[in-house]
Design a protein around this motif. Structure first.
Motif, PDB file in Angstrom:
ATOM      1  N   ARG A 185     -14.005  -7.597  -2.275  1.00 54.93           N
ATOM      2  CA  ARG A 185     -13.620  -8.407  -1.124  1.00 54.93           C
ATOM      3  C   ARG A 185     -13.819  -9.884  -1.426  1.00 54.93           C
ATOM      4  N   LEU A 212      -8.786  -1.884  -5.867  1.00 54.57           N
ATOM      5  CA  LEU A 212      -8.300  -2.549  -4.662  1.00 54.57           C
ATOM      6  C   LEU A 212      -9.014  -3.890  -4.508  1.00 54.57           C
ATOM      7  N   VAL A 253      -9.338  -6.979  -1.710  1.00 50.42           N
ATOM      8  CA  VAL A 253      -9.074  -7.267  -0.301  1.00 50.42           C
ATOM      9  C   VAL A 253      -9.383  -8.738  -0.038  1.00 50.42           C
ATOM     10  N   VAL A 266      -4.516  -6.650  -1.288  1.00 48.08           N
ATOM     11  CA  VAL A 266      -4.083  -6.660   0.113  1.00 48.08           C
ATOM     12  C   VAL A 266      -4.752  -7.821   0.827  1.00 48.08           C
ATOM     13  N   HIS A 288      -9.773   3.538   0.748  1.00 47.15           N
ATOM     14  CA  HIS A 288      -8.438   3.744   0.187  1.00 47.15           C
ATOM     15  C   HIS A 288      -8.368   3.544  -1.324  1.00 47.15           C
ATOM     16  N   SER A 289      -9.498   3.385  -1.982  1.00 45.25           N
ATOM     17  CA  SER A 289      -9.513   3.339  -3.444  1.00 45.25           C
ATOM     18  C   SER A 289     -10.614   4.246  -3.965  1.00 45.25           C
ATOM     19  N   LEU A 349     -11.228  -5.486   7.467  1.00 44.12           N
ATOM     20  CA  LEU A 349     -10.968  -5.609   6.037  1.00 44.12           C
ATOM     21  C   LEU A 349     -11.874  -4.674   5.235  1.00 44.12           C
ATOM     22  N   ALA A 360      -7.176  -2.258   7.596  1.00 42.46           N
ATOM     23  CA  ALA A 360      -6.953  -1.024   6.848  1.00 42.46           C
ATOM     24  C   ALA A 360      -5.932  -0.147   7.576  1.00 42.46           C
ATOM     25  N   TRP A 372     -10.893  -1.019   4.343  1.00 45.79           N
ATOM     26  CA  TRP A 372     -10.034  -0.665   3.204  1.00 45.79           C
ATOM     27  C   TRP A 372     -10.808   0.114   2.127  1.00 45.79           C
ATOM     28  N   ASP A 373     -12.139   0.089   2.202  1.00 45.31           N
ATOM     29  CA  ASP A 373     -12.956   0.742   1.169  1.00 45.31           C
ATOM     30  C   ASP A 373     -12.560   2.196   0.925  1.00 45.31           C
ATOM     31  N   VAL A 423     -13.457  -1.487  -5.062  1.00 51.48           N
ATOM     32  CA  VAL A 423     -12.934  -2.339  -3.988  1.00 51.48           C
ATOM     33  C   VAL A 423     -13.729  -3.640  -4.017  1.00 51.48           C
ATOM     34  N   TYR A 459       0.836  -1.213   0.000  1.00 54.91           N
ATOM     35  CA  TYR A 459       0.000   0.000   0.000  1.00 54.91           C
ATOM     36  C   TYR A 459       0.865   1.256   0.000  1.00 54.91           C
TER      37      TYR A 459
END
Length: 253
Positions: free
Chosen positions: A230, A202, A204, A128, A223-224, A217, A133, A220-221, A228, A109
């Motif tokens: 999952r 992203l 995850v 990731v 960060h893109s 987890l 996150a 992480w949403d 995203v 990241y």
């Protein structure tokens, strides 16, 4: 009359091996490249072997100083220093993805953030795995300074432990523990800095029985700025050791 001496033909100098990258070169031109950042104390070989599941993909595993074949080098315990040193010597070949497991997810990241800050080509996906996150607060004991016995016990309880064959070899354990300490110190000194979401899709990944929770987890949403996705797999922290096939399907997708 002086006869000139023949000038020897010089071939191209062999390319210098990048110490940061471990991998097995494909015989054909790769369709894409996957750069894997290992978990705490992890060795590159585990990830290099993923190439057998990913046809047409050149798989490289990142090897930081103080680990694996670079065990004799001083380890870096500051993540900013790791990112700067890596990007000084490494140019990722497009098209490419970055994958990081556990601590490796955080490293991947931050590498992606630095690539964006420098205006360099970004990965097509940042994958990731099994790591909360980066903006979430972290609470827990400082692990890098634990005595050997306590550190090994914690690794067994929390992270699935050192593989049995390795744990049975005292010399191998003595070689691995400094790498674990350096990686834990790297995490303990990390401070997240807000810079906005990445313009990178992203992905995850996580194990359904892992101590890293779905909420951690899902976080992480933010960060893109693109997408995203999952994916949850059967198993714990090292879910891919139980069944690599579904993980390979996601990485190849």
């Amino acid at each position: 009359m002086i006869t000139p001496r023949p000038v020897p033909l010089l071939g191209a100098a062999p390319a210098r091996r990048n110490p940061w990258l471990n991998g097995r070169s494909l015989t054909a031109t790769p369709e894409r490249h996957l750069y894997c950042f290992p978990h705490s104390g992890g060795l590159p070989g585990e990830y290099v072997r993923w190439g057998q599941y990913l046809r047409g993909t050149q798989v490289y595993a990142v090897c930081m100083p103080g680990r694996g074949s670079r065990a004799a080098e001083p380890a870096l315990t500051d993540l900013d220093a790791v990112v700067r040193a890596l990007l000084t010597e490494t140019e990722f070949v497009a098209p490419y993805d970055l994958f990081g497991h556990s601590l490796g997810a955080l490293v991947a990241y931050e590498v992606t953030r630095e690539l964006a800050a420098r205006g360099l080509p970004l990965p097509e996906r940042l994958v990731v795995s099994a790591f909360p996150a980066p903006h979430l607060p972290r609470h827990g004991p400082q692990l890098s300074g634990l005595p050997d016995e306590e550190l090994i016990e914690l690794l067994n309880e929390r992270y699935g432990g050192i593989p049995p064959r390795t744990a049975a070899d005292p010399d191998m354990v003595a070689l691995l523990l400094p790498a674990f300490r350096a990686d834990f110190a790297l995490l303990e000194t990390y401070r997240h800095r807000e810079s906005g979401p990445l313009a990178v899709p992203l992905v995850v990944l996580g194990g359904e029985a892992d101590s890293v929770t779905p909420d951690q987890l899902d976080a992480w949403d933010r960060h893109s700025a693109v997408t995203v996705r999952r994916h949850a797999f059967s198993g714990g922290h090292f879910y891919f050791r139980d069944d690599m096939a579904p993980v390979a399907a996601v990485l190849a997708g």
